[in-house]
Design a protein around this motif. Structure first.
Motif, PDB file in Angstrom:
ATOM      1  N   ARG A  26       0.833  -1.209   0.000  1.00 66.04           N
ATOM      2  CA  ARG A  26       0.000   0.000   0.000  1.00 66.04           C
ATOM      3  C   ARG A  26       0.869   1.261   0.000  1.00 66.04           C
ATOM      4  NH1 ARG A  26      -4.339  -1.945  -2.199  1.00 66.04           N
ATOM      5  NH2 ARG A  26      -5.535  -3.390  -0.895  1.00 66.04           N
ATOM      6  N   LEU A  27       2.004   1.183   0.664  1.00 59.69           N
ATOM      7  CA  LEU A  27       2.918   2.326   0.678  1.00 59.69           C
ATOM      8  C   LEU A  27       3.503   2.571  -0.709  1.00 59.69           C
ATOM      9  CD1 LEU A  27       4.383   4.486   2.326  1.00 59.69           C
ATOM     10  CD2 LEU A  27       6.147   2.790   2.857  1.00 59.69           C
ATOM     11  N   GLU A  28       3.854   1.504  -1.410  1.00 63.39           N
ATOM     12  CA  GLU A  28       4.362   1.639  -2.780  1.00 63.39           C
ATOM     13  C   GLU A  28       3.314   2.285  -3.686  1.00 63.39           C
ATOM     14  OE1 GLU A  28       5.503  -2.224  -4.054  1.00 63.39           O
ATOM     15  OE2 GLU A  28       7.197  -2.387  -2.656  1.00 63.39           O
ATOM     16  N   GLN A  29       2.064   1.834  -3.548  1.00 62.04           N
ATOM     17  CA  GLN A  29       0.981   2.411  -4.344  1.00 62.04           C
ATOM     18  C   GLN A  29       0.802   3.895  -4.023  1.00 62.04           C
ATOM     19  OE1 GLN A  29      -2.221  -0.222  -3.122  1.00 62.04           O
ATOM     20  NE2 GLN A  29      -2.097  -1.383  -5.042  1.00 62.04           N
ATOM     21  N   HIS A  30       0.867   4.228  -2.755  1.00 60.69           N
ATOM     22  CA  HIS A  30       0.689   5.610  -2.310  1.00 60.69           C
ATOM     23  C   HIS A  30       1.809   6.496  -2.857  1.00 60.69           C
ATOM     24  CE1 HIS A  30      -1.708   7.940   0.703  1.00 60.69           C
ATOM     25  NE2 HIS A  30      -0.694   8.781   0.552  1.00 60.69           N
ATOM     26  N   LEU A  31       3.031   5.990  -2.787  1.00 64.51           N
ATOM     27  CA  LEU A  31       4.179   6.747  -3.275  1.00 64.51           C
ATOM     28  C   LEU A  31       4.092   6.950  -4.784  1.00 64.51           C
ATOM     29  CD1 LEU A  31       6.957   8.041  -2.838  1.00 64.51           C
ATOM     30  CD2 LEU A  31       7.969   5.763  -3.058  1.00 64.51           C
ATOM     31  N   PHE A  32       3.734   5.898  -5.504  1.00 65.03           N
ATOM     32  CA  PHE A  32       3.627   5.990  -6.963  1.00 65.03           C
ATOM     33  C   PHE A  32       2.567   7.011  -7.364  1.00 65.03           C
ATOM     34  CE2 PHE A  32       1.692   4.597 -10.985  1.00 65.03           C
ATOM     35  CZ  PHE A  32       2.813   4.616 -11.808  1.00 65.03           C
ATOM     36  N   LEU A  33       1.405   6.960  -6.710  1.00 58.19           N
ATOM     37  CA  LEU A  33       0.329   7.896  -7.019  1.00 58.19           C
ATOM     38  C   LEU A  33       0.752   9.330  -6.720  1.00 58.19           C
ATOM     39  CD1 LEU A  33      -2.611   8.298  -7.900  1.00 58.19           C
ATOM     40  CD2 LEU A  33      -3.293   7.948  -5.512  1.00 58.19           C
ATOM     41  N   THR A  34       1.441   9.528  -5.605  1.00 52.30           N
ATOM     42  CA  THR A  34       1.905  10.862  -5.228  1.00 52.30           C
ATOM     43  C   THR A  34       2.893  11.413  -6.244  1.00 52.30           C
ATOM     44  OG1 THR A  34       1.604  10.395  -2.855  1.00 52.30           O
ATOM     45  CG2 THR A  34       3.072  12.202  -3.438  1.00 52.30           C
ATOM     46  N   VAL A  35       3.864  10.588  -6.636  1.00 55.04           N
ATOM     47  CA  VAL A  35       4.897  11.028  -7.582  1.00 55.04           C
ATOM     48  C   VAL A  35       4.286  11.356  -8.942  1.00 55.04           C
ATOM     49  CG1 VAL A  35       6.953  10.310  -8.862  1.00 55.04           C
ATOM     50  CG2 VAL A  35       6.770   9.816  -6.417  1.00 55.04           C
ATOM     51  N   LEU A 165      -7.657   9.554  -0.554  1.00 55.21           N
ATOM     52  CA  LEU A 165      -8.965   9.558  -1.206  1.00 55.21           C
ATOM     53  C   LEU A 165      -9.062   8.502  -2.304  1.00 55.21           C
ATOM     54  CD1 LEU A 165      -9.631  13.393  -1.575  1.00 55.21           C
ATOM     55  CD2 LEU A 165     -10.599  11.840   0.117  1.00 55.21           C
ATOM     56  N   ALA A 166      -7.915   8.047  -2.792  1.00 54.75           N
ATOM     57  CA  ALA A 166      -7.921   7.036  -3.853  1.00 54.75           C
ATOM     58  C   ALA A 166      -8.717   5.801  -3.430  1.00 54.75           C
ATOM     59  CB  ALA A 166      -6.490   6.649  -4.225  1.00 54.75           C
ATOM     60  N   ALA A 167      -8.673   5.499  -2.142  1.00 55.66           N
ATOM     61  CA  ALA A 167      -9.376   4.313  -1.642  1.00 55.66           C
ATOM     62  C   ALA A 167     -10.878   4.429  -1.846  1.00 55.66           C
ATOM     63  CB  ALA A 167      -9.057   4.119  -0.159  1.00 55.66           C
ATOM     64  N   LEU A 168     -11.408   5.641  -1.796  1.00 49.28           N
ATOM     65  CA  LEU A 168     -12.853   5.834  -1.959  1.00 49.28           C
ATOM     66  C   LEU A 168     -13.306   5.544  -3.382  1.00 49.28           C
ATOM     67  CD1 LEU A 168     -13.278   9.141   0.087  1.00 49.28           C
ATOM     68  CD2 LEU A 168     -13.641   6.783   0.845  1.00 49.28           C
ATOM     69  N   ALA A 169     -12.355   5.636  -4.326  1.00 48.43           N
ATOM     70  CA  ALA A 169     -12.681   5.366  -5.730  1.00 48.43           C
ATOM     71  C   ALA A 169     -12.215   3.974  -6.143  1.00 48.43           C
ATOM     72  CB  ALA A 169     -12.031   6.423  -6.630  1.00 48.43           C
ATOM     73  N   GLY A 170     -11.857   3.145  -5.158  1.00 46.58           N
ATOM     74  CA  GLY A 170     -11.420   1.784  -5.446  1.00 46.58           C
ATOM     75  C   GLY A 170      -9.956   1.669  -5.788  1.00 46.58           C
ATOM     76  N   GLY A 171      -9.187   2.752  -5.573  1.00 50.58           N
ATOM     77  CA  GLY A 171      -7.758   2.721  -5.873  1.00 50.58           C
ATOM     78  C   GLY A 171      -6.949   2.170  -4.719  1.00 50.58           C
ATOM     79  N   GLY A 172      -5.622   2.213  -4.884  1.00 54.35           N
ATOM     80  CA  GLY A 172      -4.747   1.686  -3.851  1.00 54.35           C
ATOM     81  C   GLY A 172      -4.239   2.784  -2.934  1.00 54.35           C
ATOM     82  N   GLY A 173      -3.175   2.458  -2.217  1.00 54.83           N
ATOM     83  CA  GLY A 173      -2.588   3.428  -1.310  1.00 54.83           C
ATOM     84  C   GLY A 173      -2.917   3.135   0.141  1.00 54.83           C
ATOM     85  N   LEU A 174      -2.358   3.956   1.019  1.00 59.25           N
ATOM     86  CA  LEU A 174      -2.557   3.753   2.452  1.00 59.25           C
ATOM     87  C   LEU A 174      -4.007   3.981   2.871  1.00 59.25           C
ATOM     88  CD1 LEU A 174       0.680   5.535   3.751  1.00 59.25           C
ATOM     89  CD2 LEU A 174       0.246   3.063   3.611  1.00 59.25           C
ATOM     90  N   GLY A 175      -4.757   4.697   2.056  1.00 59.67           N
ATOM     91  CA  GLY A 175      -6.166   4.907   2.380  1.00 59.67           C
ATOM     92  C   GLY A 175      -6.948   3.609   2.447  1.00 59.67           C
ATOM     93  N   ARG A 176      -6.480   2.590   1.721  1.00 56.29           N
ATOM     94  CA  ARG A 176      -7.173   1.291   1.741  1.00 56.29           C
ATOM     95  C   ARG A 176      -7.091   0.644   3.118  1.00 56.29           C
ATOM     96  NH1 ARG A 176      -8.393  -1.037  -3.284  1.00 56.29           N
ATOM     97  NH2 ARG A 176      -9.221  -2.756  -2.049  1.00 56.29           N
ATOM     98  N   ILE A 177      -6.019   0.925   3.839  1.00 55.50           N
ATOM     99  CA  ILE A 177      -5.902   0.394   5.199  1.00 55.50           C
ATOM    100  C   ILE A 177      -6.965   1.013   6.091  1.00 55.50           C
ATOM    101  CG2 ILE A 177      -4.400   0.303   7.237  1.00 55.50           C
ATOM    102  CD1 ILE A 177      -2.016   0.197   5.350  1.00 55.50           C
ATOM    103  N   ILE A 178      -7.188   2.325   5.902  1.00 58.60           N
ATOM    104  CA  ILE A 178      -8.190   3.030   6.711  1.00 58.60           C
ATOM    105  C   ILE A 178      -9.593   2.559   6.367  1.00 58.60           C
ATOM    106  CG2 ILE A 178      -9.153   5.288   7.258  1.00 58.60           C
ATOM    107  CD1 ILE A 178      -6.398   6.478   6.691  1.00 58.60           C
TER     108      ILE A 178
END
Length: 224
Positions: A26-35, A165-178
């Motif tokens: 999830r951290l890798e996904q979050h970093l990739f999306l941010t970059v 917020l990506a998690a709310l749209a079905g995306g990855g990232g740390l939001g999925r943990i929340i």
């Protein structure tokens, strides 16, 4: 305190760090999306701000865009985009919403940095026969770079925090943990996810601070 203790217990569980739903992934996904969003935002905002700053026009545009960007929640933009045809393209709505959120600080800081360049220096360089392109690249951008980098830093930290917020749209990232914690009614997991996002944002902030601290003197932001 018990909630924090339970969150720490969740974070230190080895099973929560591996696998497709693990923290590292999830951290890798979050970093990739941010970059990706930061790069797109820079490609959009920096050329416009540099051109407006060089010409000395568009100050009202830069300020108004900044105000609008601060006033409109990224969540509201994401929801609206999900209701449009853009919502069919995976993380497209998330990327668009985050880019719109990151552009204002980049645009504003770059424009202000360009306009704060000493006009006497600019006039002297022009008097030496520099072309407008040379003036922009060799004089104005180097002198404005500290504020430009400040804008990039602010945008990066905001993106890290908002990419959940990506998690709310079905995306990855740390939001999925929340969101997974909410689905499971697991308060420790929700708190752990929030802690991870906060720590990640602080690491990004610190990385920019260290980078500017050890950069050449003319790159440093004297206000920080």
């Amino acid at each position: 305190m018990k909630i924090l203790s339970d969150a720490w217990t969740w974070l230190t569980g080895a099973t929560h760090w591996s696998g497709d739903n693990g923290i590292w992934h999830r951290l890798e996904q979050h970093l990739f999306l941010t970059v990706v969003c930061l790069l797109i935002s820079c490609l959009i905002a920096l050329p416009v701000a540099l051109a407006l700053g060089h010409l000395g026009k568009g100050g009202a545009l830069a300020v108004n865009v900044s105000y609008v960007g601060r006033a409109v929640p990224a969540f509201a933009v994401l929801v609206l985009l999900l209701l449009t045809p853009v919502g069919r393209y995976g993380e497209g709505p998330t990327v668009v919403a985050l880019v719109l959120f990151a552009v204002p600080p980049l645009l504003t800081h770059t424009y202000v940095g360009m306009r704060e360049v000493d006009r006497h220096v600019v006039a002297a360089a022009r008097g030496m026969g520099m072309t407008e392109r040379q003036l922009l690249v060799r004089v104005e951008v180097p002198l404005a770079l500290p504020l430009i980098l400040t804008g990039v830093r602010i945008a990066a930290v905001q993106l890290v925090a908002t990419a959940t917020l990506a998690a709310l749209a079905g995306g990855g990232g740390l939001g999925r943990i929340i969101t997974a914690g909410f689905d499971l009614a697991s308060t420790p997991q929700v708190v752990a996810g929030a802690i991870l996002v906060g720590v990640f944002a602080l690491i990004v902030e610190g990385a920019f601070e260290i980078g500017q601290r050890f950069a050449p003197a003319w790159v440093r932001d004297e206000d920080t």
